[in-house]
Design a protein around this motif. Structure first.
Motif, PDB file in Angstrom:
ATOM      1  N   ARG A 180      -4.871   1.504  10.449  1.00  0.00           N
ATOM      2  CA  ARG A 180      -3.718   2.096  11.120  1.00  0.00           C
ATOM      3  C   ARG A 180      -3.698   1.655  12.559  1.00  0.00           C
ATOM      4  O   ARG A 180      -4.754   1.469  13.143  1.00  0.00           O
ATOM      5  N   LYS A 233      -2.032  -1.053  -9.491  1.00  0.00           N
ATOM      6  CA  LYS A 233      -2.404  -0.202  -8.362  1.00  0.00           C
ATOM      7  C   LYS A 233      -2.666  -1.079  -7.143  1.00  0.00           C
ATOM      8  O   LYS A 233      -3.478  -1.999  -7.188  1.00  0.00           O
ATOM      9  N   ARG A 251      -3.914  -2.391  -3.375  1.00  0.00           N
ATOM     10  CA  ARG A 251      -5.115  -2.230  -2.563  1.00  0.00           C
ATOM     11  C   ARG A 251      -4.776  -1.463  -1.296  1.00  0.00           C
ATOM     12  O   ARG A 251      -3.633  -1.431  -0.856  1.00  0.00           O
ATOM     13  N   ARG A 252      -5.780  -0.873  -0.692  1.00  0.00           N
ATOM     14  CA  ARG A 252      -5.570  -0.051   0.499  1.00  0.00           C
ATOM     15  C   ARG A 252      -5.315  -0.942   1.710  1.00  0.00           C
ATOM     16  O   ARG A 252      -6.049  -1.893   1.965  1.00  0.00           O
ATOM     17  N   GLY A 253      -4.264  -0.643   2.459  1.00  0.00           N
ATOM     18  CA  GLY A 253      -3.937  -1.392   3.667  1.00  0.00           C
ATOM     19  C   GLY A 253      -3.492  -2.813   3.383  1.00  0.00           C
ATOM     20  O   GLY A 253      -3.703  -3.710   4.185  1.00  0.00           O
ATOM     21  N   CYS A 254      -2.849  -3.024   2.260  1.00  0.00           N
ATOM     22  CA  CYS A 254      -2.482  -4.372   1.822  1.00  0.00           C
ATOM     23  C   CYS A 254      -0.966  -4.524   1.763  1.00  0.00           C
ATOM     24  O   CYS A 254      -0.246  -3.655   1.279  1.00  0.00           O
ATOM     25  N   CYS A 279       0.836  -1.200   0.000  1.00  0.00           N
ATOM     26  CA  CYS A 279       0.000   0.000   0.000  1.00  0.00           C
ATOM     27  C   CYS A 279       0.873   1.252   0.000  1.00  0.00           C
ATOM     28  O   CYS A 279       1.954   1.273   0.578  1.00  0.00           O
ATOM     29  N   LYS A 280       0.385   2.301  -0.637  1.00  0.00           N
ATOM     30  CA  LYS A 280       1.146   3.555  -0.692  1.00  0.00           C
ATOM     31  C   LYS A 280       0.681   4.540   0.373  1.00  0.00           C
ATOM     32  O   LYS A 280       1.070   5.693   0.364  1.00  0.00           O
ATOM     33  N   GLN A 281      -0.138   4.065   1.293  1.00  0.00           N
ATOM     34  CA  GLN A 281      -0.691   4.923   2.326  1.00  0.00           C
ATOM     35  C   GLN A 281       0.366   5.358   3.336  1.00  0.00           C
ATOM     36  O   GLN A 281       0.296   6.443   3.877  1.00  0.00           O
ATOM     37  N   CYS A 282       1.337   4.493   3.582  1.00  0.00           N
ATOM     38  CA  CYS A 282       2.323   4.765   4.620  1.00  0.00           C
ATOM     39  C   CYS A 282       3.699   4.280   4.138  1.00  0.00           C
ATOM     40  O   CYS A 282       3.793   3.313   3.385  1.00  0.00           O
ATOM     41  N   ASN A 333      -6.535  -5.303   4.239  1.00  0.00           N
ATOM     42  CA  ASN A 333      -7.427  -4.377   4.953  1.00  0.00           C
ATOM     43  C   ASN A 333      -6.934  -4.050   6.359  1.00  0.00           C
ATOM     44  O   ASN A 333      -7.704  -4.091   7.319  1.00  0.00           O
ATOM     45  N   ASN A 385       4.499  -3.414  -6.752  1.00  0.00           N
ATOM     46  CA  ASN A 385       3.306  -2.726  -7.258  1.00  0.00           C
ATOM     47  C   ASN A 385       3.286  -2.566  -8.773  1.00  0.00           C
ATOM     48  O   ASN A 385       3.291  -1.454  -9.285  1.00  0.00           O
TER      49      ASN A 385
END
Length: 159
Positions: free
Chosen positions: A137, A113, A115-118, A81-84, A134, A110
């Motif tokens: 945080r 794209k 997935r979020r939190g993956c 994931c690219k969230q963090c 999934n 990657n």
């Protein structure tokens, strides 16, 4: 008296053919003309498809050869994931360790794209080494992982 639809259609066609200006209403007449011209061009397209099918058979043979080469050179995909940044650092650590331990393996991070939190490490053949999906945080399941132990497990399974 209101004009009949027949007269309106003639007026629109005349405006489209005579006017050099490009307007939104002028495009409507062109679309109708384009649709009628594509209906007559259908037989020519069928011939092109026949030629394309012949080329496709040659491409299938090339794809089979490349698949055989890919079987020799395994590839691993890391979905992070690219969230963090925690995902990125762990993915890079796994990539570097696998490429140094097994030089014949190609590792990509990657390619699609994520997935979020993956955080998932999988072989392109379908084998999944680890899959954390999934995660909310602060991503405790991923942070509690011993990455060195995980890397050794993957190397042992591939070797």
């Amino acid at each position: 008296m209101a004009p009949t639809p027949r007269r309106k259609a003639k007026a629109v066609e005349a405006a489209v053919t005579l006017s050099p200006r490009r307007t939104r209403s002028g495009d409507v007449g062109k679309r109708v003309a384009a649709e009628t011209s594509t209906a007559t061009a259908a037989p020519a397209r069928a011939k092109k498809k026949v030629r394309f099918v012949e080329g496709k058979e040659e491409n299938k043979e090339k794809e089979k050869e490349s698949r055989e080469e890919d079987a020799k050179n395994e590839s691993i995909t890391i979905e992070a994931c690219k969230q963090c940044n925690a995902f990125k650092t762990r993915a890079l650590k796994v990539k570097q360790a696998l490429e140094t331990a097994l030089p014949a393996i190609s590792v990509s991070i990657n390619p699609l794209k994520p997935r979020r939190g993956c955080f998932e490490i999988r072989q392109d053949g379908g084998q999944i080494f680890i899959s954390l999906l999934n995660m909310p945080r602060p991503f405790t399941p991923m942070k509690n992982l011993d990455m060195d132990e995980l890397i050794q497990d993957i190397i042992n399974k591939l070797a």
